[in-house]
Design a protein around this motif. Structure first.
Motif, mmCIF file in Angstrom:
data_model
loop_
_atom_site.group_PDB
_atom_site.id
_atom_site.type_symbol
_atom_site.label_atom_id
_atom_site.label_comp_id
_atom_site.label_asym_id
_atom_site.label_seq_id
_atom_site.Cartn_x
_atom_site.Cartn_y
_atom_site.Cartn_z
ATOM 1 N N GLN A 83 -8.649 -4.558 12.814
ATOM 2 C CA GLN A 83 -8.228 -5.945 12.623
ATOM 3 C C GLN A 83 -9.314 -6.931 13.046
ATOM 4 O O GLN A 83 -9.300 -8.090 12.621
ATOM 5 N N LEU A 84 -10.271 -6.462 13.810
ATOM 6 C CA LEU A 84 -11.417 -7.293 14.191
ATOM 7 C C LEU A 84 -12.554 -7.146 13.186
ATOM 8 O O LEU A 84 -13.167 -8.143 12.783
ATOM 9 N N THR A 85 -12.821 -5.918 12.762
ATOM 10 C CA THR A 85 -14.002 -5.657 11.938
ATOM 11 C C THR A 85 -13.720 -5.573 10.440
ATOM 12 O O THR A 85 -14.630 -5.726 9.637
ATOM 13 N N ARG A 86 -12.471 -5.325 10.064
ATOM 14 C CA ARG A 86 -12.125 -5.158 8.645
ATOM 15 C C ARG A 86 -10.824 -5.901 8.343
ATOM 16 O O ARG A 86 -9.915 -5.356 7.700
ATOM 17 N N ALA A 87 -10.730 -7.153 8.783
ATOM 18 C CA ALA A 87 -9.463 -7.883 8.720
ATOM 19 C C ALA A 87 -8.952 -8.059 7.299
ATOM 20 O O ALA A 87 -7.763 -7.868 7.019
ATOM 21 N N ALA A 88 -9.821 -8.450 6.369
ATOM 22 C CA ALA A 88 -9.386 -8.695 4.994
ATOM 23 C C ALA A 88 -8.873 -7.400 4.357
ATOM 24 O O ALA A 88 -7.845 -7.399 3.668
ATOM 25 N N GLU A 89 -9.574 -6.295 4.593
ATOM 26 C CA GLU A 89 -9.140 -5.016 4.026
ATOM 27 C C GLU A 89 -7.813 -4.578 4.634
ATOM 28 O O GLU A 89 -6.922 -4.088 3.919
ATOM 29 N N LEU A 90 -7.666 -4.757 5.936
ATOM 30 C CA LEU A 90 -6.417 -4.393 6.592
ATOM 31 C C LEU A 90 -5.261 -5.218 6.041
ATOM 32 O O LEU A 90 -4.180 -4.682 5.751
ATOM 33 N N ALA A 91 -5.458 -6.516 5.882
ATOM 34 C CA ALA A 91 -4.405 -7.371 5.342
ATOM 35 C C ALA A 91 -4.014 -6.928 3.938
ATOM 36 O O ALA A 91 -2.821 -6.875 3.596
ATOM 37 N N ALA A 92 -4.999 -6.596 3.112
ATOM 38 C CA ALA A 92 -4.717 -6.165 1.749
ATOM 39 C C ALA A 92 -3.925 -4.858 1.732
ATOM 40 O O ALA A 92 -3.015 -4.671 0.913
ATOM 41 N N ARG A 93 -4.270 -3.960 2.630
ATOM 42 C CA ARG A 93 -3.550 -2.694 2.689
ATOM 43 C C ARG A 93 -2.098 -2.900 3.130
ATOM 44 O O ARG A 93 -1.170 -2.311 2.558
ATOM 45 N N LEU A 94 -1.885 -3.718 4.153
ATOM 46 C CA LEU A 94 -0.523 -3.999 4.606
ATOM 47 C C LEU A 94 0.273 -4.697 3.508
ATOM 48 O O LEU A 94 1.454 -4.390 3.278
ATOM 49 N N ASP A 95 -0.356 -5.637 2.840
ATOM 50 C CA ASP A 95 0.299 -6.356 1.746
ATOM 51 C C ASP A 95 0.763 -5.391 0.664
ATOM 52 O O ASP A 95 1.903 -5.440 0.197
ATOM 53 N N ARG A 96 -0.110 -4.492 0.250
ATOM 54 C CA ARG A 96 0.219 -3.542 -0.812
ATOM 55 C C ARG A 96 1.366 -2.636 -0.397
ATOM 56 O O ARG A 96 2.296 -2.393 -1.170
ATOM 57 N N TRP A 97 1.307 -2.157 0.832
ATOM 58 C CA TRP A 97 2.377 -1.272 1.310
ATOM 59 C C TRP A 97 3.703 -2.014 1.414
ATOM 60 O O TRP A 97 4.744 -1.499 0.978
ATOM 61 N N LEU A 98 3.696 -3.210 1.966
ATOM 62 C CA LEU A 98 4.936 -3.964 2.131
ATOM 63 C C LEU A 98 5.561 -4.326 0.789
ATOM 64 O O LEU A 98 6.782 -4.478 0.679
ATOM 65 N N ARG A 99 4.740 -4.465 -0.237
ATOM 66 C CA ARG A 99 5.253 -4.769 -1.575
ATOM 67 C C ARG A 99 5.680 -3.508 -2.328
ATOM 68 O O ARG A 99 6.141 -3.591 -3.463
ATOM 69 N N GLY A 100 5.475 -2.350 -1.699
ATOM 70 C CA GLY A 100 5.929 -1.111 -2.316
ATOM 71 C C GLY A 100 4.887 -0.385 -3.107
ATOM 72 O O GLY A 100 5.206 0.596 -3.793
ATOM 73 N N GLY A 101 3.619 -0.808 -3.033
ATOM 74 C CA GLY A 101 2.554 -0.134 -3.764
ATOM 75 C C GLY A 101 2.045 1.075 -3.009
ATOM 76 O O GLY A 101 2.000 1.082 -1.783
ATOM 77 N N GLY A 102 1.666 2.120 -3.736
ATOM 78 C CA GLY A 102 1.087 3.304 -3.115
ATOM 79 C C GLY A 102 -0.360 3.073 -2.756
ATOM 80 O O GLY A 102 -0.977 2.089 -3.176
ATOM 81 N N PRO A 103 -0.965 3.968 -1.985
ATOM 82 C CA PRO A 103 -2.341 3.785 -1.530
ATOM 83 C C PRO A 103 -3.367 3.728 -2.642
ATOM 84 O O PRO A 103 -4.434 3.161 -2.468
ATOM 85 N N ASP A 104 -3.049 4.294 -3.804
ATOM 86 C CA ASP A 104 -4.010 4.308 -4.897
ATOM 87 C C ASP A 104 -3.678 3.291 -5.987
ATOM 88 O O ASP A 104 -4.329 3.254 -7.024
ATOM 89 N N GLN A 105 -2.658 2.477 -5.745
ATOM 90 C CA GLN A 105 -2.261 1.504 -6.737
ATOM 91 C C GLN A 105 -2.965 0.184 -6.496
ATOM 92 O O GLN A 105 -3.226 -0.188 -5.352
ATOM 93 N N PRO A 106 -3.281 -0.565 -7.552
ATOM 94 C CA PRO A 106 -3.927 -1.857 -7.350
ATOM 95 C C PRO A 106 -2.987 -2.852 -6.696
ATOM 96 O O PRO A 106 -1.769 -2.727 -6.813
ATOM 97 N N GLN A 107 -3.556 -3.778 -5.974
ATOM 98 C CA GLN A 107 -2.762 -4.784 -5.308
ATOM 99 C C GLN A 107 -2.101 -5.681 -6.345
ATOM 100 O O GLN A 107 -2.678 -6.053 -7.357
ATOM 101 N N GLY A 108 -0.845 -6.034 -6.111
ATOM 102 C CA GLY A 108 -0.091 -6.870 -7.029
ATOM 103 C C GLY A 108 -0.519 -8.318 -6.934
ATOM 104 O O GLY A 108 -1.363 -8.691 -6.129
#
Length: 264
Positions: free
Chosen positions: A234-259
Motif C-alpha cells: 500500500q506504500l509502494t504499489r498503491a495504485a495497483e493495490l487499489a485496482a486489484r481490490l476494486d476488481r475483486w469487490l466488483r466480482g471480477g476474477g484475477p485475470d479479468q480486466p477491470q470494469g
C-alpha cells in the motif's frame, strides 16, 4: 443454483499492522476514492495517534475500537487488514458478522482458531525458529510494548521502497502494545462463506511468502493473488493495490480486466 452475491460494501475499513498507524494507508485511500470506494484508515490503540497509550492497551480496547468503526457509519463494510491487522479482520467479522460483507488481507495474518504467528513461524522455519522482524523486536522493560529498530524496519518492511522513503516510513513506526502483537482470534459462524481476498507479497522479508501461502492453504472462498512487492504494497504499489481490490469487490476474477469506473 449459484449462491446469491453478497451486497457490495458501502465503505472499506483499513486496519494497520504492528508498530504502524493509519498513516501507512495514506497513498491508498485516494486511489480507492478515485475508483469510487470510500475508505477509513483506523488508528488502533497505542499507535501514537489513538488516545490510549501503548503501555495501557488491552485486547478489549482493540475490539472496542474496531466494533465502533464498523457500527459508526454506513454498511455493510469490507475489512482490509495489513500484516498483524489481519487478525482484526477475523475479529471484526466475529464482532459484527451482519455488518461485514467482505474481508481482505494484505500480506496479513490469516490465522486459524487459537493460532498465533509464532505457530506459523515454527511451521515454516522449524521448532523454536523465527524469521523476519521477530528476532529484532525490542521489548520494553515492563513488557507492555515493543519497538523495532529503524534500520531493521527499513530493510525488512520497506525493502522495495526507495531508500529515503523506506527510512522515513520506518522512522514513523511507534511502540506496539503487547496486547495486540500476538492476539489469538476465533472465526465466527459464517466465516467460511464470507468472500475473502489475500494479496500475497512475493518480495516480503518479514511475513515470508512461504508463511503467507501456509496461512492461505485450505481457507474456503478465498481469492489469492500475488504481487511483486515487499511487506507494505500500500506504500509502494498503491495504485495497483487499489485496482486489484476494486476488481475483486466488483466480482471480477484475477485475470479479468477491470470494469468501468462507476461508483459502487
Amino acid at each position: 443454483m449459484p449462491a446469491p452475491m453478497p451486497p457490495r460494501p458501502e465503505r472499506l475499513i483499513l486496519i494497520h499492522g504492528a508498530w504502524a498507524g493509519a498513516w501507512v494507508w495514506e497513498a491508498l485511500v485516494p486511489e480507492l476514492a478515485a475508483l469510487g470506494w470510500p475508505a477509513e484508515a483506523l488508528d488502533l490503540p497505542g499507535d501514537g495517534a489513538h488516545p490510549i497509550p501503548a503501555g495501557r492497551v488491552t485486547a478489549q480496547d482493540y475490539r472496542d475500537t474496531l466494533a465502533r468503526a464498523i457500527a459508526d457509519g454506513p454498511g455493510p463494510v469490507a475489512l482490509v487488514g495489513h500484516s498483524g491487522g489481519g487478525m482484526l479482520v477475523t475479529a471484526g467479522h466475529a464482532l459484527c458478522p451482519d455488518r461485514v460483507s467482505h474481508a481482505a488481507w494484505i500480506a496479513g495474518m490469516l490465522l486459524r482458531d487459537g493460532q498465533s504467528f509464532d505457530d506459523i513461524q515454527q511451521a515454516v522455519a522449524g521448532p523454536g525458529q523465527r524469521f523476519g522482524i521477530t528476532s529484532h523486536v525490542v521489548v520494553a522493560p515492563d513488557g507492555a510494548s515493543s519497538t523495532v529498530p529503524v534500520d531493521k524496519a527499513a530493510a525488512l518492511f520497506f525493502n522495495d521502497a526507495e531508500p529515503e522513503t523506506a527510512r522515513a516510513a520506518a522512522a514513523r513506526l511507534t511502540p506496539q502494545p503487547a496486547a495486540g502483537h500476538r492476539m489469538r482470534v476465533t472465526r465466527a459462524a459464517g466465516f467460511d462463506a464470507l468472500p475473502k481476498y489475500y494479496l500475497l507479497a512475493t518480495q516480503d522479508r518479514s511475513v515470508l511468502p512461504q508463511a503467507q501461502r501456509l496461512m492461505c492453504d485450505g481457507v474456503p472462498k478465498l481469492t489469492v493473488e500475488e504481487i511483486a512487492a515487499g511487506h507494505v504494497p500500500q506504500l509502494t504499489r498503491a495504485a495497483e493495490l487499489a485496482a486489484r481490490l476494486d476488481r475483486w469487490l466488483r466480482g471480477g476474477g484475477p485475470d479479468q480486466p477491470q470494469g468501468p469506473g462507476t461508483s459502487p
